[in-house]
Write a protein that holds these residues in place. Structure first.
Motif, short mmCIF file in Angstrom:
data_model
loop_
_atom_site.label_atom_id
_atom_site.label_comp_id
_atom_site.label_asym_id
_atom_site.label_seq_id
_atom_site.Cartn_x
_atom_site.Cartn_y
_atom_site.Cartn_z
N MET A 1 0.85 -1.17 0.00
CA MET A 1 0.00 0.00 0.00
C MET A 1 0.89 1.23 0.00
SD MET A 1 -2.95 1.14 2.67
CE MET A 1 -1.90 1.78 3.95
N ILE A 2 0.52 2.18 -0.83
CA ILE A 2 1.29 3.42 -0.94
C ILE A 2 0.55 4.52 -0.19
CG2 ILE A 2 2.13 5.18 -2.53
CD1 ILE A 2 2.35 2.93 -4.64
N ILE A 3 1.27 5.14 0.72
CA ILE A 3 0.72 6.26 1.50
C ILE A 3 1.34 7.54 0.95
CG2 ILE A 3 0.60 7.32 3.79
CD1 ILE A 3 -0.89 4.73 3.80
N GLN A 20 -5.97 7.03 4.83
CA GLN A 20 -5.37 6.20 3.78
C GLN A 20 -5.23 4.74 4.21
OE1 GLN A 20 -2.15 7.94 1.39
NE2 GLN A 20 -2.70 9.91 2.28
N ILE A 21 -4.98 4.50 5.48
CA ILE A 21 -4.95 3.12 5.98
C ILE A 21 -6.34 2.51 5.88
CG2 ILE A 21 -4.63 1.67 8.04
CD1 ILE A 21 -2.30 3.61 8.80
N ARG A 27 -9.99 -1.40 0.29
CA ARG A 27 -9.64 -1.86 -1.07
C ARG A 27 -9.09 -3.29 -1.07
NH1 ARG A 27 -7.95 3.71 -1.90
NH2 ARG A 27 -9.28 4.56 -3.51
N GLY A 28 -8.82 -3.82 0.11
CA GLY A 28 -8.27 -5.17 0.19
C GLY A 28 -6.76 -5.22 0.06
N GLU A 29 -6.11 -4.06 0.13
CA GLU A 29 -4.65 -4.01 0.06
C GLU A 29 -4.02 -4.56 1.33
OE1 GLU A 29 -3.86 0.09 -0.84
OE2 GLU A 29 -4.87 -0.04 -2.78
N MET A 30 -4.78 -4.51 2.42
CA MET A 30 -4.39 -5.10 3.69
C MET A 30 -5.57 -5.89 4.19
SD MET A 30 -2.27 -2.05 5.56
CE MET A 30 -3.56 -0.83 5.36
N SER A 56 -2.16 8.35 14.81
CA SER A 56 -2.97 7.69 13.78
C SER A 56 -3.36 6.29 14.23
CB SER A 56 -2.20 7.64 12.46
OG SER A 56 -2.91 6.86 11.52
N TYR A 57 -2.40 5.53 14.74
CA TYR A 57 -2.68 4.16 15.19
C TYR A 57 -3.70 4.16 16.33
CZ TYR A 57 1.08 1.92 12.47
OH TYR A 57 1.87 1.42 11.46
#
Length: 129
Positions: A1-3, A20-21, A27-30, A56-57
């Protein structure tokens, strides 16, 4: 995944990262069970302060999207875990309510709102429109 962080945006960096996360997961990227990078390494990769990634976390954890395991890192929750906590659905409904109210005030019709929501869902799922 690109942030991609936009440092000059009016949106705080931790919010950009959080959003973005969330989009990457949608999107299923993670996938559920995947570990997020450590705060230190993610901050270094993005060129931001560790406290920004940490904030963010913690926001993702508050929303039920991840769980932070002390000294192990952050892991993406499965929808089964999130579904058990009804307050997340109520929070989302309230957020939708404000966005829909703003759309109505700006003159969007109910059909335009529905079309926009459908378009967003298709985009996040990678389906043709």
């Amino acid at each position: 995944m690109i942030i991609q962080i936009e440092p000059h945006s009016d949106i705080p960096i931790y919010t950009q990262l959080t959003n973005q996360i969330i989009e990457g997961i949608a999107r299923g990227e993670m996938k559920p069970g995947d570990a997020l990078p450590s705060v230190r390494s993610f901050a270094a990769d993005l060129g931001v302060n560790m406290h920004t990634v940490n904030k963010s976390y913690h926001e993702l954890e508050r929303k039920g999207i991840i769980r932070i395991i002390p000294k192990s890192g952050a892991v993406i929750n499965s929808p089964d875990v999130i579904v058990k906590e009804a307050h997340h659905f109520m929070r989302i409904k309230e957020e939708f309510k404000l966005v829909v109210a703003e759309a109505l005030v700006l003159g969007m019709t109910k059909e335009q709102i529905r079309e926009n929501i459908q378009s967003i869902i298709l985009d996040l799922k990678g389906e043709p429109k």
